[in-house]
Each structure stands twice: as C-alpha cells, then as structure tokens.
Write a protein that holds these residues in place. Structure first.
Motif, PDB file in Angstrom:
ATOM      1  N   GLN A 246     -56.589   4.889  21.472  1.00 34.19           N
ATOM      2  CA  GLN A 246     -57.924   4.445  21.781  1.00 34.19           C
ATOM      3  C   GLN A 246     -58.399   3.388  20.809  1.00 34.19           C
ATOM      4  N   GLY A 247     -58.159   3.622  19.497  1.00 33.98           N
ATOM      5  CA  GLY A 247     -58.558   2.656  18.496  1.00 33.98           C
ATOM      6  C   GLY A 247     -57.819   1.344  18.645  1.00 33.98           C
ATOM      7  N   SER A 248     -56.532   1.444  18.962  1.00 32.91           N
ATOM      8  CA  SER A 248     -55.747   0.248  19.103  1.00 32.91           C
ATOM      9  C   SER A 248     -56.219  -0.561  20.299  1.00 32.91           C
ATOM     10  N   ALA A 249     -56.568   0.104  21.397  1.00 37.14           N
ATOM     11  CA  ALA A 249     -57.048  -0.617  22.565  1.00 37.14           C
ATOM     12  C   ALA A 249     -58.353  -1.323  22.258  1.00 37.14           C
ATOM     13  N   GLN A 250     -59.233  -0.704  21.461  1.00 31.13           N
ATOM     14  CA  GLN A 250     -60.483  -1.351  21.087  1.00 31.13           C
ATOM     15  C   GLN A 250     -60.211  -2.574  20.236  1.00 31.13           C
ATOM     16  N   GLN A 251     -59.226  -2.481  19.355  1.00 31.89           N
ATOM     17  CA  GLN A 251     -58.881  -3.603  18.508  1.00 31.89           C
ATOM     18  C   GLN A 251     -58.383  -4.790  19.348  1.00 31.89           C
ATOM     19  N   GLU A 252     -57.637  -4.473  20.429  1.00 31.56           N
ATOM     20  CA  GLU A 252     -57.110  -5.530  21.268  1.00 31.56           C
ATOM     21  C   GLU A 252     -58.253  -6.238  21.999  1.00 31.56           C
ATOM     22  N   ASP A 253     -59.291  -5.469  22.394  1.00 31.99           N
ATOM     23  CA  ASP A 253     -60.441  -6.086  23.054  1.00 31.99           C
ATOM     24  C   ASP A 253     -61.190  -6.975  22.071  1.00 31.99           C
TER      25      ASP A 253
ATOM     26  N   GLU B 168     -47.850   0.212  21.743  1.00 31.14           N
ATOM     27  CA  GLU B 168     -48.803  -0.589  22.501  1.00 31.14           C
ATOM     28  C   GLU B 168     -48.538  -2.069  22.275  1.00 31.14           C
ATOM     29  N   ALA B 169     -48.984  -2.855  23.242  1.00 31.03           N
ATOM     30  CA  ALA B 169     -48.840  -4.311  23.171  1.00 31.03           C
ATOM     31  C   ALA B 169     -50.150  -4.928  22.715  1.00 31.03           C
ATOM     32  N   HIS B 170     -50.084  -5.712  21.664  1.00 33.45           N
ATOM     33  CA  HIS B 170     -51.249  -6.439  21.158  1.00 33.45           C
ATOM     34  C   HIS B 170     -51.015  -7.932  21.338  1.00 33.45           C
ATOM     35  N   ARG B 171     -51.911  -8.570  22.019  1.00 31.39           N
ATOM     36  CA  ARG B 171     -51.771 -10.014  22.239  1.00 31.39           C
ATOM     37  C   ARG B 171     -52.209 -10.767  20.989  1.00 31.39           C
ATOM     38  N   LEU B 172     -51.276 -11.511  20.419  1.00 29.84           N
ATOM     39  CA  LEU B 172     -51.570 -12.294  19.225  1.00 29.84           C
ATOM     40  C   LEU B 172     -52.007 -13.713  19.580  1.00 29.84           C
ATOM     41  N   GLY B 173     -51.768 -14.104  20.804  1.00 30.76           N
ATOM     42  CA  GLY B 173     -52.093 -15.450  21.253  1.00 30.76           C
ATOM     43  C   GLY B 173     -51.684 -15.589  22.697  1.00 30.76           C
TER      44      GLY B 173
ATOM     45  N   ALA C  59     -47.312  -8.647  20.387  1.00 28.00           N
ATOM     46  CA  ALA C  59     -46.704  -7.780  19.377  1.00 28.00           C
ATOM     47  C   ALA C  59     -46.630  -6.354  19.897  1.00 28.00           C
ATOM     48  N   LEU C  60     -45.490  -5.698  19.657  1.00 31.47           N
ATOM     49  CA  LEU C  60     -45.339  -4.280  19.958  1.00 31.47           C
ATOM     50  C   LEU C  60     -45.630  -3.498  18.681  1.00 31.47           C
ATOM     51  N   VAL C  61     -46.581  -2.571  18.769  1.00 31.62           N
ATOM     52  CA  VAL C  61     -47.060  -1.843  17.592  1.00 31.62           C
ATOM     53  C   VAL C  61     -46.948  -0.347  17.844  1.00 31.62           C
ATOM     54  N   TRP C  62     -46.418   0.378  16.846  1.00 27.16           N
ATOM     55  CA  TRP C  62     -46.354   1.845  16.907  1.00 27.16           C
ATOM     56  C   TRP C  62     -47.741   2.392  16.598  1.00 27.16           C
ATOM     57  N   VAL C  63     -48.190   3.318  17.441  1.00 27.74           N
ATOM     58  CA  VAL C  63     -49.523   3.903  17.226  1.00 27.74           C
ATOM     59  C   VAL C  63     -49.386   5.410  17.057  1.00 27.74           C
ATOM     60  N   ASP C  64     -50.216   5.985  16.162  1.00 25.25           N
ATOM     61  CA  ASP C  64     -50.210   7.422  15.947  1.00 25.25           C
ATOM     62  C   ASP C  64     -50.895   8.106  17.125  1.00 25.25           C
ATOM     63  N   GLU C  65     -50.375   9.264  17.532  1.00 18.83           N
ATOM     64  CA  GLU C  65     -50.925   9.979  18.675  1.00 18.83           C
ATOM     65  C   GLU C  65     -52.372  10.381  18.443  1.00 18.83           C
ATOM     66  N   ALA C  66     -52.704  10.746  17.212  1.00 24.32           N
ATOM     67  CA  ALA C  66     -54.036  11.294  16.932  1.00 24.32           C
ATOM     68  C   ALA C  66     -55.128  10.240  17.055  1.00 24.32           C
ATOM     69  N   SER C  67     -54.893   9.068  16.468  1.00 28.56           N
ATOM     70  CA  SER C  67     -55.982   8.090  16.404  1.00 28.56           C
ATOM     71  C   SER C  67     -55.619   6.737  16.975  1.00 28.56           C
TER      72      SER C  67
ATOM     73  N   THR D 274     -41.579 -17.750  28.374  1.00 27.98           N
ATOM     74  CA  THR D 274     -42.244 -18.527  27.327  1.00 27.98           C
ATOM     75  C   THR D 274     -43.207 -17.655  26.535  1.00 27.98           C
ATOM     76  N   ARG D 275     -43.504 -16.473  27.055  1.00 25.40           N
ATOM     77  CA  ARG D 275     -44.313 -15.500  26.302  1.00 25.40           C
ATOM     78  C   ARG D 275     -43.361 -14.632  25.497  1.00 25.40           C
ATOM     79  N   LYS D 276     -43.437 -14.740  24.196  1.00 26.37           N
ATOM     80  CA  LYS D 276     -42.479 -14.068  23.322  1.00 26.37           C
ATOM     81  C   LYS D 276     -43.025 -12.743  22.804  1.00 26.37           C
ATOM     82  N   LEU D 277     -42.115 -11.760  22.752  1.00 23.10           N
ATOM     83  CA  LEU D 277     -42.432 -10.459  22.179  1.00 23.10           C
ATOM     84  C   LEU D 277     -41.978 -10.418  20.728  1.00 23.10           C
ATOM     85  N   VAL D 278     -42.782  -9.782  19.884  1.00 21.20           N
ATOM     86  CA  VAL D 278     -42.421  -9.591  18.478  1.00 21.20           C
ATOM     87  C   VAL D 278     -42.656  -8.127  18.124  1.00 21.20           C
ATOM     88  N   LEU D 279     -41.915  -7.642  17.142  1.00 23.47           N
ATOM     89  CA  LEU D 279     -42.066  -6.261  16.708  1.00 23.47           C
ATOM     90  C   LEU D 279     -42.881  -6.189  15.433  1.00 23.47           C
TER      91      LEU D 279
END
Length: 369
Positions: free
Chosen positions: A362-369, A341-346, A351-359, A302-307
C-alpha cells in the motif's frame, strides 16, 4: 496494380504482391505490423518466398542502373502499361511508392536485355544492408533461395550475388536465423570476429555485449573458427572453405558455441525452444535468474526494466513463456508470484522493487502515485 492499404496483404498476382512488400519493407514508414503482415503472406505458399527474392533482386537492378537510358525506357513502358505517368527515376521520393512497385514489377516481367549496348553486364545482386528496430522482426529472401530472419535491433549485410564464389554475410549486431539453401558454394557468416561456415543447414547467430558470440545449430552441420583478419583474407574460390576445412569447431544439431572475447570457445547443449522461440515472437524461460530474464526482455522494448539494489531479488527465478515486447504482462506475472512492485522512474524506465508484506504494497503504491 492494386497496392492495398498499409498492413493489408495486396491483391493481384504473386509478382505484384512481392513488389509491394519489397518497397513496403524498405520504406521509412514501415511498422512492425507491416512486417508481421509480410511474414504471414510469405508463409502462405513457397512461391511467395521465391517471388519476394526475385523482387529483391529486381530492386537491386533498379538501384544499379538508376538513370540509365535502358532502365528509363523500361520505366516508361511500365508506366504506360500500368497507367502511371512517367516521372524522374528517383527511388521512393521521385517516382512515388506505387510507381516504384510498378517499376520493380516491370523488371520482374520485362527484364532489360543484357545485350543492349551500354547496359552494365553485372549479375543481378541481392546484396545490401537489412535492419530491424527494437521490437521488430523481419525475414529476407536471398538470391540463392536462402533466407535470413532478423531479430530485434539487428543489422545484417549481404555481400554476395548470383555469381559470387562464396555466399558471404555479416551480422553487424543483434541476432539472426539463417536457413541455407543447397548450393555448391560455401555459405559463411562473419560475426564478432568469428566465421561460421555452413552447407545446407539452419542455424542461429547472436552477438551479445556480455555473452559474446553465440552460434546455435538447429539442423545440418556448421564449423566455427576465428576470422581475425577479416573476410578479405579468405580466398574467394569455390574450394577454399568448407565445413570443417578451417580446423574450427564443428557443431551438431542442438549444440551452441559460446565465444567470449579473450576466452577459448566452449560448446554446450541448449534448449532449442528457448533459442528459437523469438522467431514465433515468444521468450521461453526455464527457472532463469530474474536479472537474466530482464536483460532478455529489455531487448524487445524501448521501455527498460531495472532491478532495485536488493539481494532478495537475486533469489527470484522465472519460468514460463512470454510474448516479446509484452512488458506489462511480465510485470503482472512477477507481481502475482512475488512481493515485487513496479515503480516508474520515467517514461522509459521501470524499477522492480521488493516490498515487505506488512507495510510495503500500500505504501509503495502511494509512493508511485
């Protein structure tokens, strides 16, 4: 009768256990763990499957004659012999779970006399509608000793009994595996405007919104044709249908027919491990596109993944074996191999999101928090 605790195979005779499982699987509180315990019990010995099919037919008798004087008398006899006090014969609520099991056991051990006046002379019919929820899997024994295993979010209607001329079933939605017992009567499955006719065989049928109707033959032979006029157009005689009699496409073992709407059907050779893996609770991928893999994984949760809308994600191919419903382990595996990375939208969307190696990470994990 020892019913045992939920999720625990009951003790006692095979008939008692079969009666328990019939009621347990039909009860509103049935959980995936119950279905898993049932399948383990059923696979222990061939007699378990036969006893379950008989108990399912007994339940049909209870439903057909509920409230009749004959069944009321039988119920009183069963209640006396099992130490239960008689109550009004209402399925589940009226007589209770334990008493309902006892009544089914009574029909198995003391079937009503068909010569009794007023008793309906209809045969024991194992007809009915069977359904699984998202992430569930269940096996149903039929009156002819065939069996149907329902995959996640599936509905199957059984439309035949012991004296029917045609063994007919309807796959309303989802996916099911059919193990067909030898019988002179044709065995047919209607699904998405297609009719699959088999004799002594094993095959898989799936209805998919995008892919259409997929029929995969594991062993034996089947013929697939159109059933645009519905099952009522088929004459219910023993010689009216048979493998290849309709002029449809005949499949050999290892072949799959794909029938999309408004397109001619095509036949391909398939990876049998991929097709049949779900019956063992496994999803098998062979360098499949990430989007296709996500569509398959979403069927079991019931938990759906989106790209995310990033073309770099389209270049990812997935190979491996994953347990159905194990979304977290899949996400961990993808993140280990790719900058994703996986970002919880609800609560039920990730959501599965492509992240750049350089930035990115870490930034994406902070955004998820």
């Amino acid at each position: 009768m020892k019913l045992g605790r939920p999720h625990t195979a009951p003790t006692g005779s095979v008939e008692e256990a079969a009666a328990y499982w019939v009621m347990r699987l039909d009860s509103p509180g049935c959980a995936p763990s119950d279905r898993a315990a049932f399948e383990k019990w059923r696979a222990t010995h061939p007699s378990h499957g036969r006893a379950y099919a008989s108990a399912r037919r007994a339940l049909a008798v209870v439903d057909q004659h509920l409230g009749s004087a004959e069944l009321t008398g039988l119920g009183e006899r069963v209640f006396r012999e099992t130490g239960k006090s008689p109550k009004p014969l209402r399925r589940y609520a009226g007589i209770g779970f334990a008493a309902a099991c006892s009544l089914i056991l009574g029909v198995l051990l003391y079937p009503p006399n068909p010569t009794d006046p007023g008793l309906d002379q209809q045969p024991h019919i194992a007809a009915g509608t069977f359904e699984t929820g998202v992430g569930e899997r269940s096996t149903v024994g039929l009156s002819d000793d065939s069996s149907v295993t329902l995959n996640t979010d599936t509905v199957v209607e059984v439309r035949f009994g012991e004296h029917s001329d045609i063994r007919r079933l309807v796959l309303v939605r989802g996916q099911a595996h059919f193990e067909v017992a030898k019988d002179p009567r044709p065995f047919e499955v209607l699904a998405g405007g297609r009719r699959i006719v088999a004799m002594g065989t094993a095959f898989d049928v799936r209805i998919d919104a995008e892919l259409g109707v997929l029929v995969t033959l594991l062993e034996g032979r089947v013929a697939v044709d159109e059933a645009t006029r519905g099952a009522t157009a088929l004459a219910p005689t023993r010689n009216s249908v048979g493998v290849g009699a309709s002029g449809g496409t005949v499949l050999n073992a290892g072949e799959q027919l794909i029938a999309r709407r408004n397109e001619p059907p095509r036949v391909v050779t398939v990876d049998m491990e991929q097709v049949a893996g779900w019956r063992a609770g496994q999803l098998v991928f062979r360098d499949d596109p990430l989007r296709d893999v996500i569509d398959e994984i979403n069927r079991y949760s019931t938990r759906k993944l989106v790209l995310d809308d990033d073309e770099r994600l389209d270049g990812i191919q997935i190979g491996g074996v994953f347990k159905t419903g194990s979304t977290e382990s899949f996400l961990a595996a993808v993140a280990e191999l790719y900058p994703v990375e996986a970002h919880r939208l609800g609560p039920n969307q990730i959501a599965l999101v492509w992240v750049d190696e350089a930035s990115g990470r870490q930034g994406s994990a902070q955004q998820e928090d």
